[in-house]
Write an enzyme that holds these catalytic residues in place. Structure first.
Site, mmCIF file in Angstrom:
data_model
loop_
_atom_site.group_PDB
_atom_site.id
_atom_site.type_symbol
_atom_site.label_atom_id
_atom_site.label_comp_id
_atom_site.label_asym_id
_atom_site.label_seq_id
_atom_site.Cartn_x
_atom_site.Cartn_y
_atom_site.Cartn_z
ATOM 1 N N ASP A 106 0.845 -1.200 0.000
ATOM 2 C CA ASP A 106 0.000 0.000 0.000
ATOM 3 C C ASP A 106 0.877 1.246 0.000
ATOM 4 O O ASP A 106 2.039 1.188 0.414
ATOM 5 C CB ASP A 106 -0.881 0.037 1.261
ATOM 6 C CG ASP A 106 -1.860 -1.118 1.284
ATOM 7 O OD1 ASP A 106 -2.161 -1.668 0.216
ATOM 8 O OD2 ASP A 106 -2.302 -1.462 2.402
HETATM 9 N N1 URA Z 1 -1.312 -5.985 3.765
HETATM 10 C C1 URA Z 1 -1.782 -4.715 3.815
HETATM 11 O O1 URA Z 1 -2.798 -4.452 4.417
HETATM 12 N N2 URA Z 1 -1.088 -3.751 3.189
HETATM 13 C C2 URA Z 1 0.069 -3.991 2.519
HETATM 14 O O2 URA Z 1 0.671 -3.064 1.977
HETATM 15 C C3 URA Z 1 0.554 -5.306 2.495
HETATM 16 C C4 URA Z 1 -0.156 -6.287 3.126
#
Ligand code: URA
Length: 239
Positions: A106
């Site tokens: 993310d």
């Molecule tokens: N899980 C999440 O919630 N975000 C990420 O970036 C990776 C795994």
């Protein structure tokens, strides 16, 4: 293997720009099979000649694998009109090689992100069939408990219907805010955040620290990258 321009081969290591290669050639610091190269534009087969730069033998690899310590604020994409992407953290010599992120973190997630131009192996690393564990360090609001660990281990179905495979939750610190390592074999959208939110412990901070046998290199500051070593690449190929 097909012949390629010498400057392109040397720049593909990510250590020198093509302009720097030109200078090194002019200074006689690039040798091909022991003889000074005449021009960076000369074409050679990188697998059948020995190239040395500043006395060091160049280790040519067909594909490029990069380990990046992703900072928050960058999108895991090659191009995105909504903001800077992780490709913007790489120098032009590497950017030109058609690299793409292996999976997504993310925008606000930090840590280990691999980039490559080797589609087949990248796909295998992400496929749940190959059981590549991804380990995340997280800080959450609320006290994590053994019950949370059991829920992770059993596999959960979230309110929105997402069925999560059994996962690991190792509590590092429990308090008003808690810290833990989460281990997943799959990578559904926002999965760590959704699983912890479902347990009533929203994620405050998330960082990927490991993927398969590869751990985030502690020598890399946020935003820094390096090429994978031959050994690391070989480890990935074993999956
Ligand atoms: N899980 C999440 O919630 N975000 C990420 O970036 C990776 C795994």
């Amino acid at each position: 293997m097909e012949k390629q321009r010498l400057d392109k081969i040397i720049a593909s290591t990510g250590k020198f720009s093509r302009r720097e290669v030109k200078l090194l050639v002019r200074q006689g610091r690039v040798l091909v099979d022991g003889l000074p190269a005449r021009s960076g534009e000369d074409k050679v087969d990188p697998q059948s000649v020995e190239i040395t730069v500043n006395g060091e033998t160049l280790c040519y690899r067909k594909f490029t694998w990069v380990m990046l310590n992703k900072p928050a604020g960058y999108l895991s994409a090659t191009e995105d009109g909504r903001g800077p992407t992780v490709l913007d953290l790489l120098p032009p010599e590497l950017k030109k090689q058609g690299l793409f992120p292996v999976g997504r973190l993310d925008k606000d997630t930090e840590g280990l992100l691999l980039l490559t131009n080797e589609g087949g192996l990248a796909h295998d690393l992400l496929s749940p069939r190959h059981h590549v564990d991804k380990v995340y360090y997280t800080r959450v609001a609320g006290r994590l408990t053994e019950e949370d660990c059991r829920a992770f281990a059993a596999g959960m179905t979230l309110d929105d219907g997402l069925v999560c495979q059994p996962a690991g939750l190792k509590i590092l610190k429990a308090g008003e805010e808690s810290e833990a390592h989460v281990t997943l074999r799959e990578g559904k959208f926002h999965q760590v955040k959704r699983m912890l939110a479902f347990r009533g412990k929203p994620v405050l901070y998330l960082e990927r620290v490991q993927m398969g046998n590869l751990t985030l290199d502690p020598a890399l500051a946020r935003g820094e990258f390096r090429l994978l070593t031959e050994n690391e690449e070989a480890t990935l190929r074993k999956i």
